[in-house]
Design a protein around this motif. Structure first.
Motif, PDB file in Angstrom:
ATOM      1  N   SER A 108      -6.844  19.657 105.311  1.00  0.00           N
ATOM      2  CA  SER A 108      -7.532  20.693 105.025  1.00  0.00           C
ATOM      3  C   SER A 108      -7.730  21.896 105.094  1.00  0.00           C
ATOM      4  O   SER A 108      -6.633  22.545 105.038  1.00  0.00           O
ATOM      5  CB  SER A 108      -9.190  20.741 107.043  1.00  0.00           C
ATOM      6  N   ILE A 109      -8.925  22.883 104.449  1.00  0.00           N
ATOM      7  CA  ILE A 109      -7.858  24.726 105.034  1.00  0.00           C
ATOM      8  C   ILE A 109      -7.459  25.131 106.307  1.00  0.00           C
ATOM      9  O   ILE A 109      -7.502  25.896 106.197  1.00  0.00           O
ATOM     10  CB  ILE A 109      -9.603  25.366 104.539  1.00  0.00           C
ATOM     11  N   GLU A 110      -8.626  24.102 107.016  1.00  0.00           N
ATOM     12  CA  GLU A 110      -8.117  25.209 108.810  1.00  0.00           C
ATOM     13  C   GLU A 110      -6.443  24.394 108.667  1.00  0.00           C
ATOM     14  O   GLU A 110      -6.060  25.163 109.191  1.00  0.00           O
ATOM     15  CB  GLU A 110      -9.038  24.473 109.298  1.00  0.00           C
ATOM     16  N   GLN A 111      -6.332  23.280 108.655  1.00  0.00           N
ATOM     17  CA  GLN A 111      -5.140  22.796 108.597  1.00  0.00           C
ATOM     18  C   GLN A 111      -4.188  23.576 107.775  1.00  0.00           C
ATOM     19  O   GLN A 111      -2.607  23.942 107.894  1.00  0.00           O
ATOM     20  CB  GLN A 111      -4.513  21.241 107.813  1.00  0.00           C
ATOM     21  N   LEU A 112      -4.167  24.396 106.997  1.00  0.00           N
ATOM     22  CA  LEU A 112      -3.516  24.699 105.909  1.00  0.00           C
ATOM     23  C   LEU A 112      -2.980  26.407 106.237  1.00  0.00           C
ATOM     24  O   LEU A 112      -2.045  26.593 106.207  1.00  0.00           O
ATOM     25  CB  LEU A 112      -3.888  25.107 104.215  1.00  0.00           C
ATOM     26  N   GLU A 113      -4.311  26.915 107.407  1.00  0.00           N
ATOM     27  CA  GLU A 113      -4.276  27.940 107.564  1.00  0.00           C
ATOM     28  C   GLU A 113      -3.056  27.805 109.096  1.00  0.00           C
ATOM     29  O   GLU A 113      -2.170  28.456 109.574  1.00  0.00           O
ATOM     30  CB  GLU A 113      -5.332  28.455 107.862  1.00  0.00           C
ATOM     31  N   ASP A 114      -3.206  26.807 109.571  1.00  0.00           N
ATOM     32  CA  ASP A 114      -2.356  26.100 111.265  1.00  0.00           C
ATOM     33  C   ASP A 114      -1.168  26.273 110.079  1.00  0.00           C
ATOM     34  O   ASP A 114      -0.250  27.173 111.116  1.00  0.00           O
ATOM     35  CB  ASP A 114      -2.469  25.572 111.408  1.00  0.00           C
ATOM     36  N   ILE A 115      -1.017  25.917 108.924  1.00  0.00           N
ATOM     37  CA  ILE A 115       0.515  25.463 108.308  1.00  0.00           C
ATOM     38  C   ILE A 115       1.572  27.580 107.807  1.00  0.00           C
ATOM     39  O   ILE A 115       2.353  27.595 108.461  1.00  0.00           O
ATOM     40  CB  ILE A 115       0.593  24.914 106.896  1.00  0.00           C
ATOM     41  N   GLN A 116       0.190  27.855 107.866  1.00  0.00           N
ATOM     42  CA  GLN A 116       1.065  28.617 106.737  1.00  0.00           C
ATOM     43  C   GLN A 116       0.967  29.533 108.104  1.00  0.00           C
ATOM     44  O   GLN A 116       2.531  30.491 108.205  1.00  0.00           O
ATOM     45  CB  GLN A 116      -0.085  30.058 106.519  1.00  0.00           C
ATOM     46  N   GLN A 129       1.015  26.649  96.441  1.00  0.00           N
ATOM     47  CA  GLN A 129       0.932  26.049  95.396  1.00  0.00           C
ATOM     48  C   GLN A 129      -0.309  25.139  96.060  1.00  0.00           C
ATOM     49  O   GLN A 129      -1.080  24.955  95.221  1.00  0.00           O
ATOM     50  CB  GLN A 129       2.051  24.806  95.188  1.00  0.00           C
ATOM     51  N   LEU A 130       0.215  24.671  97.542  1.00  0.00           N
ATOM     52  CA  LEU A 130      -1.238  23.788  97.809  1.00  0.00           C
ATOM     53  C   LEU A 130      -2.172  25.343  98.483  1.00  0.00           C
ATOM     54  O   LEU A 130      -3.725  24.656  97.706  1.00  0.00           O
ATOM     55  CB  LEU A 130      -0.313  23.042  99.005  1.00  0.00           C
ATOM     56  N   TRP A 131      -2.012  25.878  99.232  1.00  0.00           N
ATOM     57  CA  TRP A 131      -3.499  26.704  98.879  1.00  0.00           C
ATOM     58  C   TRP A 131      -3.832  27.233  97.673  1.00  0.00           C
ATOM     59  O   TRP A 131      -5.257  27.242  97.532  1.00  0.00           O
ATOM     60  CB  TRP A 131      -2.417  28.443  99.642  1.00  0.00           C
ATOM     61  N   LYS A 132      -3.194  27.820  96.790  1.00  0.00           N
ATOM     62  CA  LYS A 132      -3.975  27.484  95.488  1.00  0.00           C
ATOM     63  C   LYS A 132      -4.790  26.453  94.860  1.00  0.00           C
ATOM     64  O   LYS A 132      -5.923  26.888  94.556  1.00  0.00           O
ATOM     65  CB  LYS A 132      -2.815  28.072  94.109  1.00  0.00           C
ATOM     66  N   LEU A 133      -4.387  25.534  95.019  1.00  0.00           N
ATOM     67  CA  LEU A 133      -4.863  23.660  94.433  1.00  0.00           C
ATOM     68  C   LEU A 133      -6.186  23.879  95.136  1.00  0.00           C
ATOM     69  O   LEU A 133      -6.955  24.112  94.646  1.00  0.00           O
ATOM     70  CB  LEU A 133      -3.815  22.780  94.457  1.00  0.00           C
ATOM     71  N   LYS A 134      -5.917  24.614  96.940  1.00  0.00           N
ATOM     72  CA  LYS A 134      -7.416  24.302  97.696  1.00  0.00           C
ATOM     73  C   LYS A 134      -8.051  25.251  97.343  1.00  0.00           C
ATOM     74  O   LYS A 134      -9.476  24.519  97.288  1.00  0.00           O
ATOM     75  CB  LYS A 134      -6.424  24.387  99.128  1.00  0.00           C
ATOM     76  N   THR A 135      -7.948  26.306  96.989  1.00  0.00           N
ATOM     77  CA  THR A 135      -8.925  27.240  96.725  1.00  0.00           C
ATOM     78  C   THR A 135      -9.518  26.790  95.408  1.00  0.00           C
ATOM     79  O   THR A 135     -10.577  27.178  95.713  1.00  0.00           O
ATOM     80  CB  THR A 135      -8.349  28.431  96.841  1.00  0.00           C
ATOM     81  N   ALA A 136      -8.929  26.443  94.657  1.00  0.00           N
ATOM     82  CA  ALA A 136      -9.343  25.798  92.931  1.00  0.00           C
ATOM     83  C   ALA A 136     -10.533  25.200  94.181  1.00  0.00           C
ATOM     84  O   ALA A 136     -11.913  24.509  93.049  1.00  0.00           O
ATOM     85  CB  ALA A 136      -8.516  25.759  91.571  1.00  0.00           C
ATOM     86  N   LEU A 137      -9.996  23.999  94.332  1.00  0.00           N
ATOM     87  CA  LEU A 137     -11.332  23.007  94.426  1.00  0.00           C
ATOM     88  C   LEU A 137     -12.623  23.338  95.334  1.00  0.00           C
ATOM     89  O   LEU A 137     -13.093  22.728  95.241  1.00  0.00           O
ATOM     90  CB  LEU A 137     -10.389  21.680  95.692  1.00  0.00           C
ATOM     91  N   GLN A 138     -12.474  24.175  96.288  1.00  0.00           N
ATOM     92  CA  GLN A 138     -12.778  24.715  97.631  1.00  0.00           C
ATOM     93  C   GLN A 138     -13.706  25.714  96.289  1.00  0.00           C
ATOM     94  O   GLN A 138     -15.241  25.812  97.050  1.00  0.00           O
ATOM     95  CB  GLN A 138     -12.863  25.698  98.348  1.00  0.00           C
ATOM     96  N   ASN A 139     -13.727  26.201  94.967  1.00  0.00           N
ATOM     97  CA  ASN A 139     -14.939  26.877  93.943  1.00  0.00           C
ATOM     98  C   ASN A 139     -15.072  26.493  92.968  1.00  0.00           C
ATOM     99  O   ASN A 139     -15.828  26.219  92.389  1.00  0.00           O
ATOM    100  CB  ASN A 139     -13.713  27.956  93.614  1.00  0.00           C
ATOM    101  N   ARG A 140     -14.876  24.392  94.016  1.00  0.00           N
ATOM    102  CA  ARG A 140     -15.447  23.476  92.447  1.00  0.00           C
ATOM    103  C   ARG A 140     -15.134  23.449  91.111  1.00  0.00           C
ATOM    104  O   ARG A 140     -16.067  23.145  90.197  1.00  0.00           O
ATOM    105  CB  ARG A 140     -16.962  23.898  92.493  1.00  0.00           C
ATOM    106  N   GLU A 141     -13.337  24.335  91.150  1.00  0.00           N
ATOM    107  CA  GLU A 141     -13.270  23.962  89.402  1.00  0.00           C
ATOM    108  C   GLU A 141     -12.597  23.620  88.948  1.00  0.00           C
ATOM    109  O   GLU A 141     -11.654  23.095  90.641  1.00  0.00           O
ATOM    110  CB  GLU A 141     -11.880  25.358  89.764  1.00  0.00           C
ATOM    111  N   PRO A 142     -12.209  22.489  88.530  1.00  0.00           N
ATOM    112  CA  PRO A 142     -10.724  21.067  87.970  1.00  0.00           C
ATOM    113  C   PRO A 142     -10.005  22.193  87.683  1.00  0.00           C
ATOM    114  O   PRO A 142      -9.383  22.971  87.431  1.00  0.00           O
ATOM    115  CB  PRO A 142     -12.108  21.729  86.462  1.00  0.00           C
ATOM    116  N   ILE A 143      -9.153  21.793  88.445  1.00  0.00           N
ATOM    117  CA  ILE A 143      -7.568  21.349  88.669  1.00  0.00           C
ATOM    118  C   ILE A 143      -6.671  20.732  87.151  1.00  0.00           C
ATOM    119  O   ILE A 143      -6.765  19.556  87.165  1.00  0.00           O
ATOM    120  CB  ILE A 143      -6.761  20.423  89.699  1.00  0.00           C
ATOM    121  N   GLN A 144      -6.208  22.577  86.783  1.00  0.00           N
ATOM    122  CA  GLN A 144      -5.839  22.439  85.589  1.00  0.00           C
ATOM    123  C   GLN A 144      -4.161  22.084  86.036  1.00  0.00           C
ATOM    124  O   GLN A 144      -3.680  23.404  86.088  1.00  0.00           O
ATOM    125  CB  GLN A 144      -5.856  23.515  84.667  1.00  0.00           C
TER     126      GLN A 144
END
Length: 342
Positions: A292-300, A255-270
């Protein structure tokens, strides 16, 4: 008409409604509300009580017969109907609507059951009964609401406790309001109408906090380190299967990855698009601000490795690893620390 559990006493002291709908997954509040109804009913002359349980094989004609029967001892009938699933089904819905249309002043109806969703509350049977009576939804309390409930319980016993003492009771019994009520009753017996110190509270109480994995992930997302560790300890002591926790962590990472990706793409979170309701949005927002994206990658990577090890049963202390993973979600840099104790 819907009423919150903490407002119920005021309403029932004014008048007895024809019908009550009591649902929820918090036993202490449900017990308090139902006991108030029973007490008020008895005092109002509803001494004849019929208890029905709509379990498998239940005949709804029993409800109709109960509303139409006359007792030799009392003309006023108090009928308690339990819905174990929270839903009456098609036949039950029709019968309850019929009962609502013909409910007379000599009949008092109480319908109760477990937690229900909006779909049940939008049902015709629920609406017609709610219109002529009162509905109360009992959910677990947390934070300020739990502290307010504890203070009300203390005041009812004429106990004087400092804010720190009330917070101690909350911490001891969080997630288990039934235990909190029992502990406050115990304090009232030990120190009747007295001022109770934090030391006396600590000596009298046993830690009875009870948590579930859903509460754990909310606290983790919110970044509450100490509380998260305490919850993990309690879940371990209660024997919760570690794979359930790792499953929940993987789900939250996705869920966090999807949200973070949307923010990276400058999409408003719905938020509703992601199935995140208002009461949890701040938890995810805090996690997104923290990671950060890097921290999420480490968590994955850590989750993948841990999940494989858990399934192979090669970890001696799985809850230590789960604690390690939760700390990563909180933004602590653990990349240099080996995750698995192989």
């Amino acid at each position: 008409m819907q009423i919150y559990p903490n407002q119920f006493s005021q309403d029932i002291n004014k008048a007895l409604r024809p019908c009550y709908l009591i649902f929820g997954d918090e036993p202490q509040q449900k017990f308090d509300v139902i006991e108030q109804i029973r007490s008020k009913a008895k005092a109002s002359g509803f001494v004849e009580r019929t208890v029905l349980v709509a379990e498998s094989g239940f005949s709804w004609n029993q409800l109709i017969e109960a509303t139409q029967s006359m007792s030799l001892f009392s003309s006023q009938q108090f009928i308690e109907l339990e819905l174990p699933t929270g839903k009456p089904g098609t036949e039950g819905s029709k019968m309850l609507q019929e009962v609502a249309a013909n409910l007379n002043p000599d009949i008092l109806l109480l319908v109760h059951g477990p937690k229900i969703g909006k779909d049940v509350q939008r049902g015709k049977w629920f609406k017609v009964l709610d219109e002529i009576g009162v509905s109360v939804l009992c959910y677990p309390l947390e934070g300020k609401q739990l502290n307010a409930w504890i203070n009300t319980q203390l005041q009812s016993h004429q106990l004087s406790v400092s804010p720190a003492g009330a917070k101690m009771i909350s911490d001891f019994c969080e997630g288990n309001m039934l235990a909190a009520k029992q502990e406050i009753d115990k304090l009232a017996l030990l120190y009747p109408q007295q001022s109770v110190s934090e030391t006396q509270i600590e000596q009298a109480m046993v830690d009875q906090s009870r948590y579930n994995v859903f509460q754990l992930v909310d606290v983790m997302l919110n970044g509450e380190n100490t509380r998260c560790v305490k919850m993990l300890y309690r879940l371990e002591s209660e024997g919760l299967e570690p794979n359930i926790v790792i499953w929940a962590l993987i789900r939250e990472w996705e869920q966090l990855w999807k949200l973070k990706t949307a923010l990276q793409n400058r999409e408003p979170i719905q938020w509703q698009k992601f199935g995140i309701w208002r009461n949890r949005q701040s938890y995810y927002q805090n996690a997104l601000n923290r990671l950060s994206i890097e921290q999420l990658e480490d968590i994955q990577q850590a989750l993948t490795k841990a999940d494989h090890a858990f399934k192979q049963n090669v970890i001696a202390r799985p809850y230590i690893e789960l604690c390690h993973l939760c700390m990563m979600f909180m933004g602590l840099d653990l990349r240099a620390v080996p995750l698995l104790d192989a």
